[in-house]
Design an enzyme around this catalytic site. Structure first.
Site, short mmCIF file in Angstrom:
data_model
loop_
_atom_site.label_atom_id
_atom_site.label_comp_id
_atom_site.label_asym_id
_atom_site.label_seq_id
_atom_site.Cartn_x
_atom_site.Cartn_y
_atom_site.Cartn_z
N HIS A 218 -6.51 -2.16 13.62
CA HIS A 218 -6.46 -3.61 13.35
C HIS A 218 -5.86 -4.37 14.54
O HIS A 218 -6.01 -5.59 14.63
CB HIS A 218 -5.76 -3.93 12.02
CG HIS A 218 -4.26 -3.97 12.07
ND1 HIS A 218 -3.47 -2.95 11.59
CD2 HIS A 218 -3.41 -4.92 12.53
CE1 HIS A 218 -2.20 -3.28 11.75
NE2 HIS A 218 -2.13 -4.48 12.34
N ASP B 245 -6.99 3.14 9.78
CA ASP B 245 -6.45 2.15 10.71
C ASP B 245 -5.83 2.86 11.93
O ASP B 245 -4.61 2.92 12.09
CB ASP B 245 -5.41 1.28 9.99
CG ASP B 245 -5.03 0.04 10.79
OD1 ASP B 245 -5.65 -0.20 11.84
OD2 ASP B 245 -4.11 -0.68 10.35
N GLY C 240 4.28 -7.28 14.24
CA GLY C 240 4.56 -6.92 15.64
C GLY C 240 4.89 -5.43 15.80
O GLY C 240 4.89 -4.91 16.91
N SER D 270 3.08 -3.15 14.21
CA SER D 270 1.79 -2.49 13.99
C SER D 270 1.37 -1.63 15.17
O SER D 270 1.56 -2.01 16.33
CB SER D 270 0.71 -3.52 13.75
OG SER D 270 0.79 -3.95 12.43
N GLY D 271 0.76 -0.49 14.85
CA GLY D 271 0.27 0.42 15.89
C GLY D 271 1.33 1.37 16.38
O GLY D 271 1.02 2.42 16.95
C1 4AZ Z 1 2.16 -6.41 10.74
O1 4AZ Z 1 1.55 -7.44 10.43
C2 4AZ Z 1 2.89 -5.70 9.65
N1 4AZ Z 1 6.10 -4.26 6.11
C3 4AZ Z 1 3.39 -4.44 9.89
C4 4AZ Z 1 4.09 -3.77 8.92
C5 4AZ Z 1 4.28 -4.35 7.70
C6 4AZ Z 1 3.80 -5.59 7.42
C7 4AZ Z 1 3.11 -6.28 8.42
C8 4AZ Z 1 5.02 -3.56 6.64
O2 4AZ Z 1 2.15 -6.00 11.89
#
Ligand code: 4AZ
Length: 484
Positions: free
Chosen positions: A288, A337, A431, A433-434
């Protein structure tokens, strides 16, 4: 009306028109009275009995025996034919299904989905026969936390450990290359005592200078009593150990060398996502993160071994050559993902820049197992990305529990894994993520997941959801190998 005068009128039996079955033989006088199944006489023409108005045809007409036999014969033939047609249709349907589902006959193996079929003897023989070389890509793997080298036998359709007898680093390098690693990262090959196996793959050293897989044969014995443990890269070592202190959301500020595989992925000078180093050339991140216009490798810069976002602005970062998103990634459900990034130039490994280990098949992560997440994500829901790298310990949560109605109500698919505290307070956030979800096991740090999604951040009963790396490793190796 009945006459009482004159001689009695002639007696006629009125049986009306008597049709005959087209090919039923009319029985000859004195012949067998039952109809024959196959005609011996030429077809007869219909026989007519004159229609005469009778006044005394009082004898009831006896049931015509020939008609009953012919009808039941016809019925039997129709039933037999119907059964034959149904059987033929079932056989035809089976063959249609077989060739649509599996293009190859049972003794052959299909090359990917190309429709090209190969005999098992041509798989894992060191010669690429399939159009995309699929017959040589999945022949070796590392199994379990001790990195036991296993070789696949397409004939018995099972994996066998390699006996240490006569094994050396040259063979180890070949096996690592076949998994998608470059020889530059080769770490070691060594024997691990293990007599629990019933069958091994052994080297036939007298086989001459032929391909490794042609030299291997299955055997019930292994003189050394040791199997090969192979490390293709020195992964999963951190120069600073994690303190179990907690302050991401609810986390602590990291120190250099603590999470050396963590990278920051920038677009136009801004941190967008995290990632994890797995080789000098390859990073794992979330699919994503690289959706839509962000699938262009030129959009990205990669920063490794730096804790502070401000400091990254003064550096040029690493350029990205290739981005591969999982082909089955689903935007809505976040199924699969995961994505791979290949760097234009390899990372130089230092105390602060090091790879994490990909989980091997056969590794079981326990429910409640302690894991750690790290990243520059927001420190509270709706906050801005953090300037410093943060981390926090998060226990794994069993999938069945995470799928409870009051938690994620069935949204946690097998490609996902939950971690966090159901009471809230600690979590990944926008932020992060990944970035990595890691665990420490057998003195090595393993990549358990990549940060994927969650409802809000640190909300009670809404833990973080991560890509389940164990199910992605096959796909990762296949793509590293195909894009060397
Ligand atoms: C994000 O949007 C995101 N609480 C990453 C992790 C979580 C929620 C959003 C989990 O990058």
């Amino acid at each position: 009306m009945t006459s009482t005068l004159g001689p009695p009128p002639p007696y006629y039996e009125n049986r009306g028109f008597q049709p005959e079955p087209p090919y039923a033989a009319r029985p000859a006088a004195g012949a067998h009275p039952y109809p024959q199944l196959f005609p011996t006489n030429p077809p007869s023409v219909p026989s007519y009995v004159p229609r005469v108005a009778t006044h005394q045809s009082t004898r009831p007409a006896a049931p015509p025996p020939r008609r009953t036999c012919a009808a039941s014969l016809r019925k039997t033939i129709i039933i037999i034919l119907s059964i034959l047609i149904v059987i033929c249709c079932a056989i035809a349907a089976f063959f249609i299904w077989y060739f649509v589902e599996n293009n190859c006959l049972s003794s052959l193996i299909e090359c990917g989905s190309s429709g090209v079929c190969m005999p098992p003897s041509q798989w894992c023989d060191g010669v690429s026969d399939c159009p995309n070389g699929e017959d040589e890509t999945r022949c070796v793997r590392l199994f379990g936390p001790n990195f036991i080298l296993q070789v696949y036998s397409p004939v018995s359709k099972s994996w066998y450990p390699v006996c240490q007898d006569d094994w050396n680093d040259d063979y180890g390098k070949i096996a690592c290359k076949d998994m998608g690693y470059s020889v530059d990262t080769y770490f070691y090959s060594r024997g691990v005592p293990d007599v629990s196996f019933k069958s091994y793959m052994k080297l036939n050293t007298s086989a001459g200078n032929i391909d490794l897989y042609k030299k291997l044969y299955s055997s019930g014995s292994c003189a050394s009593g040791s199997v090969v443990s192979l490390r293709c890269i020195e992964c999963g070592l951190a120069s600073k150990s994690a303190s179990i202190m907690n302050r991401i959301v609810g986390g602590s500020g990291a120190v250099l060398g603590q999470w050396p595989w963590q990278v920051s992925l920038h677009v136009q000078g801004t941190h967008v996502c995290g990632g994890s180093i797995i080789t000098p050339h390859w990073l794992v991140t979330a699919a994503h993160c690289v959706e839509g216009r962000l699938s262009d490798p030129h959009s990205w810069r990669v920063y490794a071994g730096i804790l502070n976002q401000d400091e990254m602005l003064f550096r040029s970062g690493y350029k990205v050559q290739l981005i591969i998103s999982h082909p089955d990634y689903d935007t809505d459900s976040k199924d699969n993902d995961v994505a791979l990034m290949k760097l234009e130039t390899p990372l130089s490994f230092t105390e602060n820049v090091r790879p994490v280990c990909l989980p091997n098949p056969g590794m079981m992560f326990q429910p409640n197992q302690q894991c750690w997440i790290s990243g520059w994500g927001a420190e509270y829901q709706g906050g801005k990305t953090s300037n410093n790298l943060n981390y926090v310990a998060v226990p794994l949560i069993e999938r069945s529990r995470c799928n409870a109605v009051y938690i994620y109500n069935g949204m946690i698919l097998p490609t996902m894994i939950c971690a966090g505290d159901l009471a809230g307070g600690i979590d990944s956030c926008q932020g992060d993520s990944g970035g990595p979800l890691v665990t420490h096991h057998h003195s090595v740090w393993w990549l358990v997941g990549d940060t994927s999604w969650g409802t809000g951040c640190a909300t009670p009963n809404k833990p973080g959801v991560y890509g389940n790396m164990t199910v992605f490793t096959d796909w990762i190796y296949k793509n590293m190998q195909a894009n060397r």
